[in-house]
Design a protein around this motif. Structure first.
Motif, PDB file in Angstrom:
ATOM      1  N   TYR A  31       0.843  -1.185   0.000  1.00 20.41           N
ATOM      2  CA  TYR A  31       0.000   0.000   0.000  1.00 20.41           C
ATOM      3  C   TYR A  31       0.884   1.243   0.000  1.00 20.41           C
ATOM      4  O   TYR A  31       1.874   1.299   0.724  1.00 20.41           O
ATOM      5  CB  TYR A  31      -0.866   0.056   1.262  1.00 20.41           C
ATOM      6  N   ASN A  32       0.513   2.254  -0.780  1.00 19.27           N
ATOM      7  CA  ASN A  32       1.133   3.574  -0.721  1.00 19.27           C
ATOM      8  C   ASN A  32       0.049   4.586  -0.385  1.00 19.27           C
ATOM      9  O   ASN A  32      -1.096   4.436  -0.817  1.00 19.27           O
ATOM     10  CB  ASN A  32       1.775   3.959  -2.051  1.00 19.27           C
ATOM     11  N   VAL A  33       0.433   5.626   0.339  1.00 16.77           N
ATOM     12  CA  VAL A  33      -0.499   6.682   0.752  1.00 16.77           C
ATOM     13  C   VAL A  33      -0.225   7.920  -0.100  1.00 16.77           C
ATOM     14  O   VAL A  33       0.924   8.356  -0.225  1.00 16.77           O
ATOM     15  CB  VAL A  33      -0.319   7.027   2.248  1.00 16.77           C
ATOM     16  N   TYR A  34      -1.288   8.474  -0.692  1.00 16.24           N
ATOM     17  CA  TYR A  34      -1.159   9.645  -1.562  1.00 16.24           C
ATOM     18  C   TYR A  34      -2.127  10.742  -1.141  1.00 16.24           C
ATOM     19  O   TYR A  34      -3.189  10.477  -0.577  1.00 16.24           O
ATOM     20  CB  TYR A  34      -1.454   9.270  -3.026  1.00 16.24           C
ATOM     21  N   ASP A  35      -1.753  11.994  -1.451  1.00 17.13           N
ATOM     22  CA  ASP A  35      -2.678  13.102  -1.236  1.00 17.13           C
ATOM     23  C   ASP A  35      -3.561  13.260  -2.474  1.00 17.13           C
ATOM     24  O   ASP A  35      -3.425  12.528  -3.456  1.00 17.13           O
ATOM     25  CB  ASP A  35      -1.925  14.396  -0.892  1.00 17.13           C
ATOM     26  N   SER A  36      -4.461  14.241  -2.436  1.00 20.61           N
ATOM     27  CA  SER A  36      -5.417  14.424  -3.535  1.00 20.61           C
ATOM     28  C   SER A  36      -4.751  14.859  -4.841  1.00 20.61           C
ATOM     29  O   SER A  36      -5.332  14.732  -5.905  1.00 20.61           O
ATOM     30  CB  SER A  36      -6.488  15.434  -3.128  1.00 20.61           C
ATOM     31  N   GLU A  37      -3.519  15.363  -4.760  1.00 28.20           N
ATOM     32  CA  GLU A  37      -2.777  15.770  -5.955  1.00 28.20           C
ATOM     33  C   GLU A  37      -1.973  14.619  -6.561  1.00 28.20           C
ATOM     34  O   GLU A  37      -1.345  14.781  -7.597  1.00 28.20           O
ATOM     35  CB  GLU A  37      -1.830  16.926  -5.609  1.00 28.20           C
ATOM     36  N   GLY A  38      -1.940  13.482  -5.880  1.00 27.74           N
ATOM     37  CA  GLY A  38      -1.204  12.324  -6.386  1.00 27.74           C
ATOM     38  C   GLY A  38       0.228  12.231  -5.905  1.00 27.74           C
ATOM     39  O   GLY A  38       0.990  11.400  -6.390  1.00 27.74           O
ATOM     40  N   ALA A  39       0.606  13.051  -4.930  1.00 32.48           N
ATOM     41  CA  ALA A  39       1.961  13.004  -4.369  1.00 32.48           C
ATOM     42  C   ALA A  39       1.975  12.063  -3.167  1.00 32.48           C
ATOM     43  O   ALA A  39       0.999  11.977  -2.416  1.00 32.48           O
ATOM     44  CB  ALA A  39       2.408  14.399  -3.952  1.00 32.48           C
ATOM     45  N   LEU A  40       3.091  11.371  -2.991  1.00 29.56           N
ATOM     46  CA  LEU A  40       3.248  10.487  -1.840  1.00 29.56           C
ATOM     47  C   LEU A  40       3.070  11.299  -0.559  1.00 29.56           C
ATOM     48  O   LEU A  40       3.634  12.378  -0.414  1.00 29.56           O
ATOM     49  CB  LEU A  40       4.621   9.827  -1.880  1.00 29.56           C
ATOM     50  N   PHE A  71       3.150   0.788   3.458  1.00 23.83           N
ATOM     51  CA  PHE A  71       3.173  -0.362   4.356  1.00 23.83           C
ATOM     52  C   PHE A  71       2.725  -1.584   3.574  1.00 23.83           C
ATOM     53  O   PHE A  71       2.226  -1.484   2.459  1.00 23.83           O
ATOM     54  CB  PHE A  71       2.303  -0.130   5.599  1.00 23.83           C
ATOM     55  N   ASP A  72       2.945  -2.740   4.167  1.00 27.39           N
ATOM     56  CA  ASP A  72       2.498  -3.974   3.545  1.00 27.39           C
ATOM     57  C   ASP A  72       1.766  -4.827   4.569  1.00 27.39           C
ATOM     58  O   ASP A  72       2.040  -4.737   5.765  1.00 27.39           O
ATOM     59  CB  ASP A  72       3.667  -4.743   2.925  1.00 27.39           C
ATOM     60  N   LEU A  73       0.819  -5.623   4.073  1.00 28.65           N
ATOM     61  CA  LEU A  73      -0.011  -6.455   4.938  1.00 28.65           C
ATOM     62  C   LEU A  73      -0.103  -7.860   4.360  1.00 28.65           C
ATOM     63  O   LEU A  73      -0.166  -8.027   3.142  1.00 28.65           O
ATOM     64  CB  LEU A  73      -1.423  -5.873   5.049  1.00 28.65           C
ATOM     65  N   PRO A  74      -0.172  -8.860   5.230  1.00 29.89           N
ATOM     66  CA  PRO A  74      -0.350 -10.222   4.727  1.00 29.89           C
ATOM     67  C   PRO A  74      -1.761 -10.425   4.182  1.00 29.89           C
ATOM     68  O   PRO A  74      -2.671  -9.652   4.460  1.00 29.89           O
ATOM     69  CB  PRO A  74      -0.120 -11.091   5.971  1.00 29.89           C
ATOM     70  N   VAL A  75      -1.914 -11.482   3.401  1.00 28.75           N
ATOM     71  CA  VAL A  75      -3.195 -11.829   2.796  1.00 28.75           C
ATOM     72  C   VAL A  75      -3.563 -13.225   3.284  1.00 28.75           C
ATOM     73  O   VAL A  75      -2.714 -14.116   3.317  1.00 28.75           O
ATOM     74  CB  VAL A  75      -3.090 -11.818   1.258  1.00 28.75           C
ATOM     75  N   SER A  76      -4.810 -13.429   3.649  1.00 34.21           N
ATOM     76  CA  SER A  76      -5.225 -14.764   4.079  1.00 34.21           C
ATOM     77  C   SER A  76      -5.338 -15.686   2.874  1.00 34.21           C
ATOM     78  O   SER A  76      -5.477 -15.233   1.740  1.00 34.21           O
ATOM     79  CB  SER A  76      -6.566 -14.694   4.803  1.00 34.21           C
ATOM     80  N   TYR A  77      -5.289 -16.970   3.124  1.00 32.67           N
ATOM     81  CA  TYR A  77      -5.480 -17.925   2.038  1.00 32.67           C
ATOM     82  C   TYR A  77      -6.594 -18.920   2.361  1.00 32.67           C
ATOM     83  O   TYR A  77      -6.722 -19.952   1.725  1.00 32.67           O
ATOM     84  CB  TYR A  77      -4.186 -18.658   1.701  1.00 32.67           C
ATOM     85  N   THR A  78      -7.416 -18.592   3.357  1.00 32.12           N
ATOM     86  CA  THR A  78      -8.480 -19.512   3.758  1.00 32.12           C
ATOM     87  C   THR A  78      -9.875 -18.968   3.505  1.00 32.12           C
ATOM     88  O   THR A  78     -10.842 -19.653   3.777  1.00 32.12           O
ATOM     89  CB  THR A  78      -8.358 -19.839   5.255  1.00 32.12           C
ATOM     90  N   GLN A  79      -9.987 -17.764   3.015  1.00 35.57           N
ATOM     91  CA  GLN A  79     -11.309 -17.186   2.792  1.00 35.57           C
ATOM     92  C   GLN A  79     -11.303 -16.351   1.514  1.00 35.57           C
ATOM     93  O   GLN A  79     -10.278 -15.787   1.148  1.00 35.57           O
ATOM     94  CB  GLN A  79     -11.750 -16.346   3.985  1.00 35.57           C
ATOM     95  N   PRO A  80     -12.441 -16.256   0.839  1.00 32.51           N
ATOM     96  CA  PRO A  80     -12.494 -15.530  -0.435  1.00 32.51           C
ATOM     97  C   PRO A  80     -12.479 -14.012  -0.291  1.00 32.51           C
ATOM     98  O   PRO A  80     -12.273 -13.304  -1.269  1.00 32.51           O
ATOM     99  CB  PRO A  80     -13.798 -16.004  -1.059  1.00 32.51           C
ATOM    100  N   GLU A  81     -12.682 -13.508   0.920  1.00 31.11           N
ATOM    101  CA  GLU A  81     -12.676 -12.059   1.138  1.00 31.11           C
ATOM    102  C   GLU A  81     -12.031 -11.760   2.483  1.00 31.11           C
ATOM    103  O   GLU A  81     -12.385 -12.359   3.496  1.00 31.11           O
ATOM    104  CB  GLU A  81     -14.116 -11.523   1.114  1.00 31.11           C
ATOM    105  N   ASP A  82     -11.070 -10.843   2.472  1.00 34.93           N
ATOM    106  CA  ASP A  82     -10.445 -10.381   3.714  1.00 34.93           C
ATOM    107  C   ASP A  82     -11.153  -9.125   4.183  1.00 34.93           C
ATOM    108  O   ASP A  82     -11.487  -8.253   3.375  1.00 34.93           O
ATOM    109  CB  ASP A  82      -8.963 -10.060   3.492  1.00 34.93           C
ATOM    110  N   THR A  83     -11.374  -9.037   5.481  1.00 33.73           N
ATOM    111  CA  THR A  83     -11.954  -7.839   6.088  1.00 33.73           C
ATOM    112  C   THR A  83     -10.896  -7.219   6.984  1.00 33.73           C
ATOM    113  O   THR A  83     -10.405  -7.858   7.922  1.00 33.73           O
ATOM    114  CB  THR A  83     -13.204  -8.185   6.913  1.00 33.73           C
ATOM    115  N   LEU A  84     -10.527  -5.982   6.663  1.00 32.36           N
ATOM    116  CA  LEU A  84      -9.507  -5.255   7.420  1.00 32.36           C
ATOM    117  C   LEU A  84     -10.130  -4.026   8.054  1.00 32.36           C
ATOM    118  O   LEU A  84     -10.990  -3.372   7.460  1.00 32.36           O
ATOM    119  CB  LEU A  84      -8.361  -4.826   6.496  1.00 32.36           C
ATOM    120  N   PHE A  85      -9.674  -3.695   9.247  1.00 35.49           N
ATOM    121  CA  PHE A  85     -10.141  -2.504   9.963  1.00 35.49           C
ATOM    122  C   PHE A  85      -8.971  -1.540  10.087  1.00 35.49           C
ATOM    123  O   PHE A  85      -7.964  -1.852  10.715  1.00 35.49           O
ATOM    124  CB  PHE A  85     -10.693  -2.891  11.337  1.00 35.49           C
ATOM    125  N   PHE A  86      -9.101  -0.377   9.431  1.00 31.56           N
ATOM    126  CA  PHE A  86      -8.082   0.670   9.476  1.00 31.56           C
ATOM    127  C   PHE A  86      -8.502   1.663  10.553  1.00 31.56           C
ATOM    128  O   PHE A  86      -9.427   2.438  10.354  1.00 31.56           O
ATOM    129  CB  PHE A  86      -7.986   1.375   8.118  1.00 31.56           C
TER     130      PHE A  86
END
Length: 159
Positions: A31-40, A71-86
């Motif tokens: 994941y990368n975080v950007y502002d509304s102008e497209g800058a990091l 940042f980077d996050l792991p991905v599950s391999y046991t379910q068709p959809e991951d639910t993440l809480f930011f």
């Protein structure tokens, strides 16, 4: 006799196949975080990201990240959809966005001597918009060979 044993052991070592199991085999979304102008953008909030396991307990994936640009996050391999809480928080606010990531999982084998890994094809994303203005899927392929950015996050600039 010693020469024969030495030659036999050398021949045995040379004849064994060399297995190249990947050393860095983390299958993660980037994941990368950007502002509304497209800058990091460097987040001014503290960000904690967690998910729920099948037994309904929380699992923290990113704990109290401050000043994050990526940042980077792991991905599950046991379910068709991951639910993440930011969970974004600072002195004057405390909000949580939910992100649902649909995906197809498929096993990946390097060799019979290596453990199986699961690669993913991301097929969709939806999210709430309390602190996230938008979340854009840029690269749907998740594996350990290609560390390209999978998601662009645009936080709500009105906070």
């Amino acid at each position: 006799m010693r020469k024969v044993l030495l030659l036999l052991s050398l021949a045995f070592i040379v004849s064994c196949s060399s297995v190249d199991c990947p050393v860095k085999n983390w299958v993660r979304c980037y994941y990368n975080v950007y502002d509304s102008e497209g800058a990091l953008l460097q987040l001014q909030d503290t960000l904690t990201i967690y998910t729920k396991r099948k037994n309904r307990t929380d699992t923290i994936l990113l704990n109290s990240g401050i000043g994050l640009k990526a940042f980077d996050l792991p991905v599950s391999y046991t379910q068709p959809e991951d639910t993440l809480f930011f969970h974004f928080y600072k002195d004057d606010y405390d909000v949580t966005d939910t992100v649902w990531i649909k995906k197809d999982d498929y096993p990946h084998f390097e060799s019979m001597e290596c453990k199986v890994d699961y690669f993913h094809q991301l097929t969709g994303v939806r999210y709430t918009t309390h602190a996230i203005d938008s979340l854009v899927l840029k690269n749907p392929n998740v594996n350990y060979e290609d560390q390209t950015i999978n998601f662009f996050i645009y936080p709500d600039s009105s906070r």
